[in-house]
Design a protein around this motif. Sequence first.
Motif, short mmCIF file in Angstrom:
data_model
loop_
_atom_site.label_atom_id
_atom_site.label_comp_id
_atom_site.label_asym_id
_atom_site.label_seq_id
_atom_site.Cartn_x
_atom_site.Cartn_y
_atom_site.Cartn_z
N LEU A 1 45.54 -72.86 109.43
CA LEU A 1 45.82 -71.68 109.05
C LEU A 1 45.22 -71.29 107.51
O LEU A 1 44.74 -72.27 106.84
N SER A 2 44.86 -70.01 107.63
CA SER A 2 44.38 -69.66 106.25
C SER A 2 45.23 -69.77 105.06
O SER A 2 46.13 -69.30 104.97
N PRO A 3 44.61 -70.56 104.03
CA PRO A 3 45.46 -70.56 102.93
C PRO A 3 45.68 -69.43 101.87
O PRO A 3 46.31 -69.36 101.04
N VAL A 4 44.80 -68.19 102.26
CA VAL A 4 44.91 -67.27 101.31
C VAL A 4 45.51 -65.91 101.92
O VAL A 4 45.56 -64.95 101.42
N HIS A 5 46.06 -66.31 103.33
CA HIS A 5 46.74 -64.90 103.82
C HIS A 5 48.13 -65.35 104.41
O HIS A 5 48.35 -66.60 104.51
N ILE B 1 51.49 -65.74 106.35
CA ILE B 1 51.67 -66.31 107.69
C ILE B 1 51.86 -65.08 108.57
O ILE B 1 51.17 -65.16 109.66
N GLY B 2 52.70 -64.00 108.37
CA GLY B 2 52.87 -62.76 109.06
C GLY B 2 51.35 -62.24 109.37
O GLY B 2 51.27 -61.78 110.49
N SER B 3 50.59 -61.90 108.21
CA SER B 3 49.26 -61.56 108.53
C SER B 3 48.53 -62.14 109.75
O SER B 3 47.83 -61.55 110.40
N GLN B 4 48.54 -63.36 109.40
CA GLN B 4 47.86 -64.32 110.47
C GLN B 4 48.28 -64.23 111.78
O GLN B 4 47.64 -64.18 112.83
N MET B 5 49.40 -64.12 111.91
CA MET B 5 50.06 -63.70 113.34
C MET B 5 49.85 -62.83 113.89
O MET B 5 49.58 -62.50 115.16
N VAL B 6 49.87 -61.61 113.05
CA VAL B 6 49.59 -60.07 113.78
C VAL B 6 47.91 -60.22 114.33
O VAL B 6 47.76 -59.74 115.10
N ASP B 7 47.05 -60.74 113.23
CA ASP B 7 45.66 -60.63 113.41
C ASP B 7 45.58 -61.40 114.86
O ASP B 7 44.81 -61.05 115.76
N ILE B 8 46.26 -62.63 114.83
CA ILE B 8 45.91 -63.37 116.39
C ILE B 8 46.40 -62.70 117.56
O ILE B 8 45.83 -62.78 118.71
N PHE B 9 47.66 -62.03 117.29
CA PHE B 9 48.23 -61.18 118.50
C PHE B 9 47.34 -60.18 118.88
O PHE B 9 46.92 -59.90 120.11
N GLN B 10 46.79 -59.32 117.96
CA GLN B 10 46.04 -58.12 118.13
C GLN B 10 44.71 -58.45 118.86
O GLN B 10 44.25 -57.73 119.54
N TYR C 1 53.03 -67.62 101.99
CA TYR C 1 51.80 -68.34 102.39
C TYR C 1 51.90 -69.74 102.93
O TYR C 1 52.87 -70.17 102.43
N PRO C 2 50.87 -70.30 103.73
CA PRO C 2 51.11 -71.54 103.90
C PRO C 2 51.51 -72.58 103.09
O PRO C 2 52.23 -73.60 103.27
#
Length: 323
Positions: free
Chosen positions: A102-106, A108-117, A149-150
């Motif tokens: 996981l990116s430490p500077v983003h 959790i929700g932002s990373q999940m949305v990016d992966i989903f899209q 954040y993570p």
Amino acid sequence: MPILQVKNLNVTYQTKNKQITAVNKVNFSINEQDSIGIVGESGSGKSTLAMAILRLLPNRIATVEGEVYLNGKDFLKLSDEELTKKRWKEIAVVFQKAMNALSPVHKIGSQMVDIFQIHDKQLSKKEIKNRMIDLLEMVNLPPRVYNLYPFELSGGMLQRVSIAISLMHNPKLLILDEATTALDVVTQGQILENIMELEKNFNTTRMMITHDMSVVASSCKKVVVMYGGHILESGLVKDVLKNPKHPYTKGLLESLPSFTGEKNNIRGIPGSLPDLSSPMKGCVFANRCEHVMDICREKLPSEVALPGEHKISCHLIGGELDD
């Protein structure tokens, strides 16, 4: 029809001075809604096997040969575009160290949305958020985790996030690579319960990489025992763990303490893994086996089918190893 079929899979790492065969002529299959544990000590080739199946090994250092059929299609021959469509939707992975995945500077929700899209752009961000929060709750995480954040989460919470991410597109096959190793026993047990419950809800098939026999015994239907890049024994958990036939499997079980019944003497397996860069004619376990014979050093044992789904690759077959 099996959801995954691995045929004669070989993985060779190229270094400056030598080649290392980390996976050697591996064959096995997984049926739908099955759960299989790949076990063996560190360096046995378990993670390399998983990375080869997922096509995550860099071509500049690793050569992968053989066939990997996912839902009847050879996964190793797919184009990059086809591969992108298959990942997350048909096959997903949970790595050992969630913090590194996981990116430490983003958040959790932002990373999940990016992966989903990347794989599905039809839903709005609000719809995706609602779906991701539902997934977080399914792995026993509160909705507030979506906005954290993570580094604000514990190791167990991060692994639950990784599991939620892996399930966002309802994959048919989920690979967990030492996903519970770094966790305490209580958290490990909770996450294993989560995983088994989610399998029922998502109709997911699981392949679990671990060196912990207790994890396999409590959460898997089948087991594959690897050593030095080879499969030495495989079958139903109830058959292999209760009546192991290969000396290596017996050694692994004898190295574990017994928590019920009579006390047992814990025994280690003397020696260490062989040098996989050196050609070997015989059994890869010969130098550490207390039952070694001359033939073991001269000839690679063939796989022999025992009653049920039990299989063993050993020159000592049947009752010779029974006490």
